[in-house]
Scaffold this motif. Sequence first.
Motif, PDB file in Angstrom:
ATOM      1  N   TYR A 164      54.866  40.684  64.876  1.00 43.02           N
ATOM      2  CA  TYR A 164      56.046  39.453  64.974  1.00 43.02           C
ATOM      3  C   TYR A 164      57.386  40.418  64.660  1.00 43.02           C
ATOM      4  CZ  TYR A 164      58.392  35.065  64.308  1.00 43.02           C
ATOM      5  OH  TYR A 164      59.144  33.933  64.414  1.00 43.02           O
ATOM      6  N   LYS A 165      58.416  40.032  65.290  1.00 43.18           N
ATOM      7  CA  LYS A 165      59.588  40.622  65.258  1.00 43.18           C
ATOM      8  C   LYS A 165      59.657  41.837  64.894  1.00 43.18           C
ATOM      9  CE  LYS A 165      61.833  36.501  64.257  1.00 43.18           C
ATOM     10  NZ  LYS A 165      62.818  35.427  63.465  1.00 43.18           N
ATOM     11  N   GLY A 166      58.615  42.971  65.461  1.00 45.55           N
ATOM     12  CA  GLY A 166      58.916  44.213  65.255  1.00 45.55           C
ATOM     13  C   GLY A 166      57.861  44.792  64.248  1.00 45.55           C
ATOM     14  N   LYS A 167      57.067  43.612  63.380  1.00 46.00           N
ATOM     15  CA  LYS A 167      56.391  44.153  62.146  1.00 46.00           C
ATOM     16  C   LYS A 167      54.814  43.709  62.540  1.00 46.00           C
ATOM     17  CE  LYS A 167      60.097  44.070  59.015  1.00 46.00           C
ATOM     18  NZ  LYS A 167      60.613  43.463  57.596  1.00 46.00           N
ATOM     19  N   ASP A 185      58.145  32.062  60.948  1.00 47.14           N
ATOM     20  CA  ASP A 185      59.312  32.135  60.182  1.00 47.14           C
ATOM     21  C   ASP A 185      59.355  31.364  59.065  1.00 47.14           C
ATOM     22  OD1 ASP A 185      60.731  33.591  62.088  1.00 47.14           O
ATOM     23  OD2 ASP A 185      61.407  31.845  63.514  1.00 47.14           O
TER      24      ASP A 185
END
Length: 102
Positions: free
Chosen positions: A73-76, A94
């Motif tokens: 998620y979001k690059g992690k 989020d």
Amino acid sequence: MKKIILIAAIALFLGCNKKEEKKHPHDHSHTMESEAVYKDPKNPLNKLTYASNLDFSCNMDISKYGVSDTVTYKGKLYGFCSGVCKEDFVKNADEYLAKNKK
């Protein structure tokens, strides 16, 4: 009468002294102390590096109990104790990340 009161008091004392297991917050077949989720060294997911050692959905320590599912998620990369926790995280990612921000 005294014997009945004594027996009731002992039963109450023993009943209240049971160690209560920490239940998993989702409908899983395991508790957080259960051997069913121990960290299996053969599981390749346990060898990956995650953005956090915490399953944000249930607050389980994945470094201690292991990982059964992941999501990026979001690059992690995040690890989860189950698909249920992963799905819960994805729905509210989020919110979970904001709540657990360091």
